[in-house]
Design a protein around this motif. Structure first.
Motif, PDB file in Angstrom:
ATOM      1  N   ASN B   5      -3.828 -36.066  21.306  1.00  0.00           N
ATOM      2  CA  ASN B   5      -2.918 -34.941  21.480  1.00  0.00           C
ATOM      3  C   ASN B   5      -1.689 -35.325  22.278  1.00  0.00           C
ATOM      4  O   ASN B   5      -0.577 -34.914  21.971  1.00  0.00           O
ATOM      5  CB  ASN B   5      -3.647 -33.789  22.164  1.00  0.00           C
ATOM      6  N   LYS B   6      -1.905 -36.136  23.281  1.00  0.00           N
ATOM      7  CA  LYS B   6      -0.803 -36.590  24.128  1.00  0.00           C
ATOM      8  C   LYS B   6       0.172 -37.404  23.278  1.00  0.00           C
ATOM      9  O   LYS B   6       1.375 -37.207  23.331  1.00  0.00           O
ATOM     10  CB  LYS B   6      -1.398 -37.454  25.260  1.00  0.00           C
ATOM     11  N   LYS B   7      -0.397 -38.286  22.451  1.00  0.00           N
ATOM     12  CA  LYS B   7       0.418 -39.129  21.577  1.00  0.00           C
ATOM     13  C   LYS B   7       1.232 -38.251  20.635  1.00  0.00           C
ATOM     14  O   LYS B   7       2.416 -38.476  20.425  1.00  0.00           O
ATOM     15  CB  LYS B   7      -0.513 -40.058  20.786  1.00  0.00           C
ATOM     16  N   ARG B   8       0.570 -37.221  20.100  1.00  0.00           N
ATOM     17  CA  ARG B   8       1.265 -36.323  19.183  1.00  0.00           C
ATOM     18  C   ARG B   8       2.410 -35.595  19.867  1.00  0.00           C
ATOM     19  O   ARG B   8       3.476 -35.422  19.290  1.00  0.00           O
ATOM     20  CB  ARG B   8       0.282 -35.292  18.626  1.00  0.00           C
ATOM     21  N   GLU B   9       2.163 -35.178  21.094  1.00  0.00           N
ATOM     22  CA  GLU B   9       3.218 -34.479  21.827  1.00  0.00           C
ATOM     23  C   GLU B   9       4.427 -35.398  22.028  1.00  0.00           C
ATOM     24  O   GLU B   9       5.562 -34.977  21.898  1.00  0.00           O
ATOM     25  CB  GLU B   9       2.694 -33.988  23.189  1.00  0.00           C
ATOM     26  N   ILE B  10       4.135 -36.655  22.332  1.00  0.00           N
ATOM     27  CA  ILE B  10       5.218 -37.620  22.538  1.00  0.00           C
ATOM     28  C   ILE B  10       6.013 -37.782  21.243  1.00  0.00           C
ATOM     29  O   ILE B  10       7.240 -37.730  21.243  1.00  0.00           O
ATOM     30  CB  ILE B  10       4.644 -38.986  23.004  1.00  0.00           C
ATOM     31  N   PHE B  15      10.696 -36.813  17.662  1.00  0.00           N
ATOM     32  CA  PHE B  15      11.252 -36.319  16.391  1.00  0.00           C
ATOM     33  C   PHE B  15      12.323 -35.263  16.637  1.00  0.00           C
ATOM     34  O   PHE B  15      13.391 -35.297  16.028  1.00  0.00           O
ATOM     35  CB  PHE B  15      10.140 -35.704  15.529  1.00  0.00           C
ATOM     36  N   LEU B  16      12.002 -34.345  17.543  1.00  0.00           N
ATOM     37  CA  LEU B  16      12.909 -33.211  17.750  1.00  0.00           C
ATOM     38  C   LEU B  16      14.282 -33.633  18.265  1.00  0.00           C
ATOM     39  O   LEU B  16      15.260 -32.920  18.083  1.00  0.00           O
ATOM     40  CB  LEU B  16      12.265 -32.188  18.699  1.00  0.00           C
ATOM     41  N   LYS B  17      14.339 -34.812  18.880  1.00  0.00           N
ATOM     42  CA  LYS B  17      15.631 -35.317  19.363  1.00  0.00           C
ATOM     43  C   LYS B  17      16.617 -35.525  18.208  1.00  0.00           C
ATOM     44  O   LYS B  17      17.821 -35.514  18.402  1.00  0.00           O
ATOM     45  CB  LYS B  17      15.414 -36.667  20.076  1.00  0.00           C
ATOM     46  N   PRO B  56       4.549 -44.345  17.991  1.00  0.00           N
ATOM     47  CA  PRO B  56       5.562 -43.880  18.950  1.00  0.00           C
ATOM     48  C   PRO B  56       6.525 -44.997  19.386  1.00  0.00           C
ATOM     49  O   PRO B  56       6.136 -46.173  19.427  1.00  0.00           O
ATOM     50  CB  PRO B  56       4.723 -43.409  20.141  1.00  0.00           C
ATOM     51  N   ASN B  57       7.721 -44.577  19.681  1.00  0.00           N
ATOM     52  CA  ASN B  57       8.765 -45.492  20.164  1.00  0.00           C
ATOM     53  C   ASN B  57       9.159 -46.588  19.173  1.00  0.00           C
ATOM     54  O   ASN B  57       9.634 -47.639  19.557  1.00  0.00           O
ATOM     55  CB  ASN B  57       8.362 -46.136  21.497  1.00  0.00           C
ATOM     56  N   ASN B  59      11.318 -46.636  15.330  1.00  0.00           N
ATOM     57  CA  ASN B  59      12.587 -45.986  15.014  1.00  0.00           C
ATOM     58  C   ASN B  59      12.356 -44.599  14.395  1.00  0.00           C
ATOM     59  O   ASN B  59      12.268 -44.458  13.176  1.00  0.00           O
ATOM     60  CB  ASN B  59      13.362 -46.905  14.058  1.00  0.00           C
ATOM     61  N   ALA B  60      12.289 -43.597  15.271  1.00  0.00           N
ATOM     62  CA  ALA B  60      11.994 -42.235  14.802  1.00  0.00           C
ATOM     63  C   ALA B  60      13.077 -41.713  13.868  1.00  0.00           C
ATOM     64  O   ALA B  60      12.790 -41.046  12.881  1.00  0.00           O
ATOM     65  CB  ALA B  60      11.840 -41.308  15.996  1.00  0.00           C
ATOM     66  N   LYS B  61      14.323 -42.032  14.206  1.00  0.00           N
ATOM     67  CA  LYS B  61      15.435 -41.538  13.397  1.00  0.00           C
ATOM     68  C   LYS B  61      15.340 -42.095  11.980  1.00  0.00           C
ATOM     69  O   LYS B  61      15.430 -41.342  11.007  1.00  0.00           O
ATOM     70  CB  LYS B  61      16.751 -41.963  14.048  1.00  0.00           C
ATOM     71  N   ALA B  62      15.141 -43.400  11.874  1.00  0.00           N
ATOM     72  CA  ALA B  62      15.030 -44.032  10.556  1.00  0.00           C
ATOM     73  C   ALA B  62      13.834 -43.463   9.790  1.00  0.00           C
ATOM     74  O   ALA B  62      13.910 -43.238   8.585  1.00  0.00           O
ATOM     75  CB  ALA B  62      14.892 -45.542  10.706  1.00  0.00           C
ATOM     76  N   TYR B  63      12.759 -43.206  10.537  1.00  0.00           N
ATOM     77  CA  TYR B  63      11.547 -42.649   9.929  1.00  0.00           C
ATOM     78  C   TYR B  63      11.842 -41.282   9.311  1.00  0.00           C
ATOM     79  O   TYR B  63      11.491 -41.006   8.177  1.00  0.00           O
ATOM     80  CB  TYR B  63      10.474 -42.553  11.017  1.00  0.00           C
ATOM     81  N   LEU B  64      12.531 -40.437  10.092  1.00  0.00           N
ATOM     82  CA  LEU B  64      12.864 -39.095   9.605  1.00  0.00           C
ATOM     83  C   LEU B  64      13.854 -39.157   8.443  1.00  0.00           C
ATOM     84  O   LEU B  64      13.747 -38.408   7.477  1.00  0.00           O
ATOM     85  CB  LEU B  64      13.442 -38.249  10.746  1.00  0.00           C
ATOM     86  N   PHE B  65      14.822 -40.069   8.550  1.00  0.00           N
ATOM     87  CA  PHE B  65      15.813 -40.217   7.476  1.00  0.00           C
ATOM     88  C   PHE B  65      15.129 -40.651   6.183  1.00  0.00           C
ATOM     89  O   PHE B  65      15.518 -40.241   5.101  1.00  0.00           O
ATOM     90  CB  PHE B  65      16.881 -41.242   7.879  1.00  0.00           C
TER      91      PHE B  65
END
Lengths: 252, 205
Positions: B5-10, B15-17, B56-57, B59-65
């Protein structure tokens, strides 16, 4: 000769053109980059090609500004991401803290109890009665019954030990008696408690000595403890550990 | 349990950034506000669905793109249509920056001058006129400044394709810029606006 040169230059331009996009995007390695730069320095056509490519890139970077997402979208996505948070994980987050607090409480209770019991026995032994009152003796015999006889040492077996005094006590809801002897002119205290001291953990530091006996060192003096099912004895005095053990053994 | 759960929150906060970036990419992909909102919503929902496949940590942006472009391209190929009406700038009504860098007294170098000739609205319009493949790659390479390798992962295409598509996309945009310059030249009869035509490769060849 001239033809060859022109041909080489054309080949060069073709190659550079292929690399321009990469060059502008910083995807070339040092050698390739140098190759492009050197070529561009002497070829106007390619120079313009690089320039126009870079212009387009910079124009996009500088002109395109991002807009803020609508609030409705922000809130709906936030909601989507909050939704799966259940109550349980929040509780779970505090579990280690709760366990830690409980452990600290238990440790404190243990420590306090330990000091309480330990001190009480020791305090009682430290202040021995010099004479026994009749009521003390009566109570003592009523409580310890058969076993109590053994507390009065057989003079034939232990000619050196002389009974001096006795006092009836109550300790932690247990019946206790404090008996005072004289051994070779030195004073010995015996503290007897009904039942066994199962809670040996209260008496620390508890070091196994001989048989079922244990030693507690207090103020540089040895306190010997013997525990059986009926009565637990604690012996202290001016004698050394072995002498105290001898007395302890004769009491059994 | 707690660690998961902690990992998911992170990951969620990571993502929300990038909500703004995903929304803007969606705007350029879909070219209208409603579809962009839907695409953004779908992207974040899909990201949440497959949250455990993300480390986590990284490339979240690339992942979302990658998720956003995949959803968009899938829908695109299914519907096989690009909307004909373009809602230019409809998503940025309060645009105050009509001319980029108007109040910036930067070094008057030639490129700066050229860039300042264009308003952001104009560049946006030109970009939106390109095919979705071209505008996607231009956003990723020139605005987001992803490396070719990252782009290749986002779009799931080989690096060689990234290179050639990007080159073609820039050429297409250049063509649009030249067209616009030509129109202005005809309208004003002047030379004050023409910049890129100076570097026009077709003429240079």
């Amino acid at each position: 000769m001239i033809f060859q040169r022109q041909n080489r230059k054309t080949m060069d331009c073709k190659e550079v053109r292929r690399l321009i996009t990469l060059y502008v995007d910083g995807e070339l390695d040092v050698i390739e980059s140098r190759h492009v730069v050197e070529h561009v320095a002497r070829c106007e056509t390619c120079y313009f090609a690089v320039k126009s490519e870079r212009l387009v890139k910079r124009l996009l970077k500088k002109s395109i500004t991002y807009v803020e997402p609508p609030l409705s979208l922000i809130s709906s996505i936030n909601e989507l991401y909050e939704e799966k948070r259940s109550f349980l994980p929040i509780i779970m987050r505090f579990v280690p803290t709760i366990i830690l607090v409980l452990a600290i409480c238990l440790a404190l209770i243990y420590k306090i109890n330990e000091q309480r019991f330990d001190n009480k026995i020791f305090r009682n032994i430290k202040n021995p009665p010099l004479t026994a009152s009749i009521s003390d003796v009566n109570k003592f015999f009523s409580i310890f019954k058969n076993n109590s006889e053994r507390l009065f040492i057989d003079r034939n077996n232990s000619p050196n030990i002389r009974f001096v005094g006795l006092r009836y006590n109550k300790l932690e809801d247990r019946d206790a008696a404090h008996i005072f002897y004289n051994h070779k002119g030195r004073y010995i205290s015996v503290f007897a408690i009904s039942g066994s001291i199962n809670d040996k953990i209260y008496l620390t530091p508890l070091r196994p000595f001989k048989g079922d006996s244990y030693i507690i060192k207090r103020d540089g003096k040895s306190l010997l403890i013997l525990s059986n099912q009926d009565i637990s004895y604690a012996v202290t005095g001016d004698a050394d550990e072995n002498e105290l053990y001898e007395i302890l053994s004769s009491l059994r | 349990m707690m660690r998961i759960n902690k990992k998911r929150e992170i990951i969620k906060s990571e993502f929300l950034k990038y909500l703004k970036d995903v929304y803007n990419l969606s705007l350029y992909l879909t070219r209208n506000v409603e579809d962009a909102k839907d695409l953004t919503q779908d992207t974040f929902a899909r990201a949440l669905e497959y949250i455990d496949s993300y480390t986590p940590n990284t490339n979240a942006k690339a992942y979302l793109f990658r998720i956003a472009t995949t959803i968009f391209f899938n829908n695109q190929s299914r519907l096989n249509t690009e909307q004909n009406h373009l809602e230019f700038r409809a998503f940025n009504e309060d645009d105050g920056s009509e001319v980029i860098g108007r109040d910036l007294n930067l070094i008057e170098d030639e490129e700066e001058k050229f860039i300042r000739e264009y308003s952001s609205r104009e560049v946006e319009r030109l970009l939106l006129n390109l095919s979705f493949e071209h505008r996607t790659i231009l956003i990723l390479a020139d605005i987001e400044e992803f490396s070719y390798e990252e782009i290749s992962k986002i779009l799931n295409i080989p690096i060689g394709t990234v290179m050639s598509r990007l080159s073609r996309a820039r050429s297409a945009l250049k063509k649009e810029l030249l067209k616009r310059e030509e129109i202005i030249r005809r309208e004003t009869g002047g030379e004050n606006i023409i910049r890129l035509s100076k570097y026009d490769l077709s003429k240079a060849k």
